[in-house]
Design an enzyme around this catalytic site. Structure first.
Site, PDB file in Angstrom:
ATOM      1  N   GLU A 168       0.767  -1.236  -0.006  1.00  0.00           N
ATOM      2  CA  GLU A 168       0.046   0.108  -0.023  1.00  0.00           C
ATOM      3  C   GLU A 168       0.775   1.285  -0.076  1.00  0.00           C
ATOM      4  OE1 GLU A 168      -2.708  -0.632   3.458  1.00  0.00           O
ATOM      5  OE2 GLU A 168      -3.516  -2.495   2.428  1.00  0.00           O
ATOM      6  N   GLU A 280      -6.291 -10.491  -1.438  1.00  0.00           N
ATOM      7  CA  GLU A 280      -6.989 -10.224  -0.175  1.00  0.00           C
ATOM      8  C   GLU A 280      -8.460  -9.953  -0.683  1.00  0.00           C
ATOM      9  OE1 GLU A 280      -5.725  -7.036   2.420  1.00  0.00           O
ATOM     10  OE2 GLU A 280      -3.547  -7.495   1.870  1.00  0.00           O
TER      11      GLU A 280
HETATM   12  O1  9MR Z   1      -7.780  -8.085   8.328  1.00  0.00           O
HETATM   13  C1  9MR Z   1      -6.680  -7.253   9.071  1.00  0.00           C
HETATM   14  C2  9MR Z   1      -7.307  -7.068  10.394  1.00  0.00           C
HETATM   15  O2  9MR Z   1      -7.406  -8.036  11.140  1.00  0.00           O
HETATM   16  C3  9MR Z   1      -6.101  -5.799  11.066  1.00  0.00           C
HETATM   17  O3  9MR Z   1      -6.690  -5.229  12.197  1.00  0.00           O
HETATM   18  C4  9MR Z   1      -5.978  -4.887  10.032  1.00  0.00           C
HETATM   19  C5  9MR Z   1      -4.874  -3.912  10.588  1.00  0.00           C
HETATM   20  O4  9MR Z   1      -3.561  -4.685  10.894  1.00  0.00           O
HETATM   21  O5  9MR Z   1      -5.378  -5.365   8.934  1.00  0.00           O
HETATM   22  C6  9MR Z   1      -6.197  -6.131   8.194  1.00  0.00           C
HETATM   23  O6  9MR Z   1      -5.738  -6.632   7.029  1.00  0.00           O
HETATM   24  C7  9MR Z   1      -5.445  -5.552   6.110  1.00  0.00           C
HETATM   25  C8  9MR Z   1      -4.134  -5.873   5.262  1.00  0.00           C
HETATM   26  O7  9MR Z   1      -3.045  -6.472   6.419  1.00  0.00           O
HETATM   27  C9  9MR Z   1      -3.516  -4.991   4.342  1.00  0.00           C
HETATM   28  N1  9MR Z   1      -4.679  -4.674   3.399  1.00  0.00           N
HETATM   29  C10 9MR Z   1      -6.010  -4.279   3.998  1.00  0.00           C
HETATM   30  C11 9MR Z   1      -6.559  -5.495   5.059  1.00  0.00           C
HETATM   31  C12 9MR Z   1      -7.694  -4.883   5.476  1.00  0.00           C
HETATM   32  O8  9MR Z   1      -7.548  -3.857   6.485  1.00  0.00           O
END
Ligand code: 9MR
Length: 375
Positions: A168, A280
């Protein structure tokens, strides 16, 4: 019984074969249905890879053949404190062991991200913020990045096959005239500029020359961000930086991306000559998520807000069918499709019931809509 055709409950069987109880072994699974196209992965949480969520484990091993760690390999989880003693490897080790035990393709997520990175990473030892105009500060941050990547990628060398190296980093603006390629609010970008991306890939490659290295981002379907993605990857390719796969997160909603947009985006991104991974995947059914196309963690409460949209289940099936039709069409370029969670109850967007299995581990109509697209 063919071990790829595993009963996950008789409800599943009747859902799309209409067959009687006890005939569940005839039911295809996601990994089986798409076995000629691409592996099907899933992001797992700690209760799953530790074996506590036994129903979750049953679904994971029956349906999927690749894993991503939802949170445990993020910097704040794996390297919460300064220094070489500041690591916490136990959850990551358990995650990798679970993947190996089940003979799955194992993904690592993620090495350099603006989010979920402890504050100390961007401060000196006295708590002063590092500055991009100070050469010593830049050196310090680069040295930390190098040490982190060497340690984490090195620990799982030959065991984690695919790494999200940079996550990102692109400017999220929907304004096509915004000429900033990178996310200006990221401390990585502010202090190091594009150099952190170049170095992260070089050091990950050095730590495990056989690992497949991804650049991973969301909303790259939309033209402004897609243009920035293409510009970034071309720049990296011109410098011979070992970026090997484009990761498109695909945090969708019930109407976005449209079939046409998904097809156009995949066609365009594929011109870079690199394989594409859908990294994702989920489809947000919450009312609040229908206007918002960002997967920015900071905006999640807004995107998951409100009740479920009207006829959400039906629209979910349609949207999943449309996305998988595009993935299937582009199967020669797409090398992996990963769902961001097992059941709706596990999801970061649980309010939006975005996955193929409900909170009781049962397949939803969208499950059969997906399987249909493999034919
Ligand atoms: O699904 C993840 C959630 O449990 C966490 O709280 C969050 C912050 O670490 O991250 C979410 O996963 C993200 C991923 O790592 C990167 N792309 C966006 C995803 C959704 O927020």
């Amino acid at each position: 019984m063919n071990k790829n055709l595993i009963p996950i409950g008789f409800a599943l069987a009747s859902l799309f074969t209409g067959c009687a109880m006890g005939r569940a072994e005839n039911v295809a699974t996601l990994k089986e249905a798409f076995s000629k196209d691409f592996p099907i992965g899933v992001a797992v949480n700690q209760r799953q890879f530790m074996g506590e969520d036994t129903n979750g484990v049953a679904l994971i091993t029956a349906q999927f053949n690749s894993l991503a760690p939802e949170n445990v390999l993020k910097w704040e989880a794996v390297h919460p404190r300064r220094g070489t003693n500041g690591y916490n490897f136990a959850p990551g080790d358990a995650y990798v062991a679970f993947g190996e035990k089940n003979k799955m393709l194992i993904v690592g997520h993620t090495l350099a991200w603006h989010s979920q990175t402890p504050r100390w990473v961007f401060q000196d030892d006295n708590g002063r913020a590092l500055s991009g105009t100070n050469a010593a500060d830049r050196e310090l941050l680069l040295a930390r990045l190098h040490e982190h990547i060497q340690t984490v990628v090195g620990r799982y060398k030959g065991r984690i096959q695919i790494w999200d190296v940079v996550n990102e980093a692109l400017n999220d603006s929907s304004n096509i005239n915004d000429t900033n390629m990178l996310r200006q609010s990221s401390p990585w970008v502010r202090i190091l500029g594009v150099e952190f991306i170049v170095k992260a890939f070089e050091w990950a490659h050095e730590a495990d020359p056989k690992a497949i290295l991804r650049y991973n981002d969301y909303s790259v379907e939309n033209e402004p961000k897609r243009k920035r993605l293409i510009a970034l990857i071309k720049m990296l390719q011109a410098k011979n930086v070992p970026v090997m796969v484009i990761g498109s997160q695909t945090h969708a909603n019930l109407s976005w991306p449209s079939a046409e947009l998904e097809d156009a985006a995949l066609t365009d991104i594929a011109k870079l000559g690199l394989p594409i991974h859908i990294t994702e995947l989920d489809v947000n059914g919450a009312q609040g998520g229908q206007r918002n196309q960002s997967a920015d963690v900071a905006q999640n409460s807004q995107a998951a807000g409100g009740k479920l949209a009207e006829s959400a289940d039906e629209k979910l099936s349609k949207q999943y069918a449309s996305l998988f039709a595009a993935f299937h069409k582009h199967r020669s370029e797409i090398k992996l499709v990963t769902f961001w969670g097992v059941t709706d109850a596990d999801s970061w967007r649980r309010n939006g019931k975005p996955l193929l299995f409900d909170g009781n581990w049962q397949p939803k109509p969208a499950f059969s809509a997906v399987i249909e697209q493999a034919k």
